[in-house]
Design a protein around this motif. Sequence first.
Motif, PDB file in Angstrom:
ATOM      1  N   THR A   1     -49.200 -16.184  83.171  1.00  0.00           N
ATOM      2  CA  THR A   1     -47.757 -16.272  83.421  1.00  0.00           C
ATOM      3  C   THR A   1     -47.242 -17.707  83.337  1.00  0.00           C
ATOM      4  N   ARG A   2     -48.126 -18.658  83.009  1.00  0.00           N
ATOM      5  CA  ARG A   2     -47.742 -20.060  82.950  1.00  0.00           C
ATOM      6  C   ARG A   2     -48.184 -20.672  81.611  1.00  0.00           C
ATOM      7  N   PRO A   3     -47.507 -20.304  80.525  1.00  0.00           N
ATOM      8  CA  PRO A   3     -47.900 -20.843  79.221  1.00  0.00           C
ATOM      9  C   PRO A   3     -47.813 -22.362  79.136  1.00  0.00           C
ATOM     10  N   ASN A   4     -46.986 -22.983  79.986  1.00  0.00           N
ATOM     11  CA  ASN A   4     -46.854 -24.446  79.957  1.00  0.00           C
ATOM     12  C   ASN A   4     -48.129 -25.154  80.404  1.00  0.00           C
ATOM     13  N   LEU A   5     -49.078 -24.406  80.985  1.00  0.00           N
ATOM     14  CA  LEU A   5     -50.339 -25.001  81.419  1.00  0.00           C
ATOM     15  C   LEU A   5     -51.463 -24.822  80.397  1.00  0.00           C
ATOM     16  N   SER A   6     -51.183 -24.139  79.306  1.00  0.00           N
ATOM     17  CA  SER A   6     -52.240 -23.806  78.349  1.00  0.00           C
ATOM     18  C   SER A   6     -52.944 -25.043  77.812  1.00  0.00           C
TER      19      SER A   6
ATOM     20  N   MET B   1     -58.774 -34.483  86.922  1.00  0.00           N
ATOM     21  CA  MET B   1     -57.827 -33.789  86.036  1.00  0.00           C
ATOM     22  C   MET B   1     -57.493 -32.402  86.581  1.00  0.00           C
ATOM     23  N   VAL B   2     -58.531 -31.708  87.072  1.00  0.00           N
ATOM     24  CA  VAL B   2     -58.313 -30.385  87.664  1.00  0.00           C
ATOM     25  C   VAL B   2     -57.402 -30.492  88.883  1.00  0.00           C
ATOM     26  N   LYS B   3     -57.654 -31.474  89.730  1.00  0.00           N
ATOM     27  CA  LYS B   3     -56.839 -31.652  90.932  1.00  0.00           C
ATOM     28  C   LYS B   3     -55.394 -31.988  90.569  1.00  0.00           C
ATOM     29  N   ARG B   4     -55.190 -32.700  89.471  1.00  0.00           N
ATOM     30  CA  ARG B   4     -53.813 -33.012  89.034  1.00  0.00           C
ATOM     31  C   ARG B   4     -53.067 -31.715  88.703  1.00  0.00           C
TER      32      ARG B   4
ATOM     33  N   THR C   1     -45.872 -33.334  86.814  1.00  0.00           N
ATOM     34  CA  THR C   1     -46.494 -33.016  85.525  1.00  0.00           C
ATOM     35  C   THR C   1     -47.954 -32.608  85.731  1.00  0.00           C
ATOM     36  N   PRO C   2     -48.506 -31.759  84.843  1.00  0.00           N
ATOM     37  CA  PRO C   2     -49.890 -31.299  85.015  1.00  0.00           C
ATOM     38  C   PRO C   2     -50.940 -32.268  84.472  1.00  0.00           C
ATOM     39  N   MET C   3     -50.526 -33.243  83.657  1.00  0.00           N
ATOM     40  CA  MET C   3     -51.475 -34.200  83.091  1.00  0.00           C
ATOM     41  C   MET C   3     -50.881 -35.598  83.094  1.00  0.00           C
ATOM     42  N   ALA C   4     -51.770 -36.581  83.172  1.00  0.00           N
ATOM     43  CA  ALA C   4     -51.324 -37.964  83.022  1.00  0.00           C
ATOM     44  C   ALA C   4     -51.207 -38.287  81.538  1.00  0.00           C
TER      45      ALA C   4
END
Length: 256
Positions: free
Chosen positions: A148-153, A173-176, A113-116
């Motif tokens: 190309t990665r809307p899930n990261l918006s 957070m950036v490193k995650r 996941t991109p965030m905790a």
Amino acid sequence: MGFFLKRCTWNNPLGFKTQLVVIMFASCIVLYMVSSRLREPDFNDSHRNASSTISAILETLSAEFSIKDLGLLHFFLGIEAVPHSNGLLLYQGRYIDDLLHRAGMSECKPVQTPMATTTKPSEKGGGLMSNPTLYRSIVGALQYVTLTRPNLSFAVNKICQFMHAPTEDHWQMVKRILHYLKHTRSFGLLLSRSNDNRLQAFSDPDWAGSSDDRKSTGGYAIFLGPNLISWSSRKQRTVARSSTESEYKALADAAA
């Protein structure tokens, strides 16, 4: 990001509904033709017709401007275009590799996941970064990845809110997100062939999601048929006094 996109549709004599997509950025032009069958013509004739149409467009442009035909689309401004059985896949694998190298995380461990979900981002927390320029550089590059990665918006929008004074907690957070990109390097945006021209929009906010100013973050996604064509995630300008108000604000942003 400075792109210009134009789409036109016509029915050609072979019985195909043909869409010509023109993407322009600075001095670069991408021509992409999508054909969908209306009746059963010969596929090779359709392919030759599409090729001759693009050749005619290039010939017309070359009469007015000095241009160079680079052939089939494979790589464009950090975005890789891969033909798919159902359309065209856009992804940024090489760009992500370069980004991980710049951050010194080429060999980092992937995460799911991109965030905790257990902590909320805040302006307070951790000491100030000794190298805020690195933070701003990597976050700026992550904004380009969202093409190309809307899930990261949503995740990228959160870290963009701390550009003025990033702390060590914000850098974590950036490193995650970078760990997540390591895991999903080959993910991208699929543009599918379809006769469906219905326009659908979806929106949603997180009411009072910011622990610093109690503002909500709203997001929307707009589809043309099965294809995602526009998306955004950003903090709302004013404080919503109820969850209903934040919902209406998110809906207004989607319709704007």
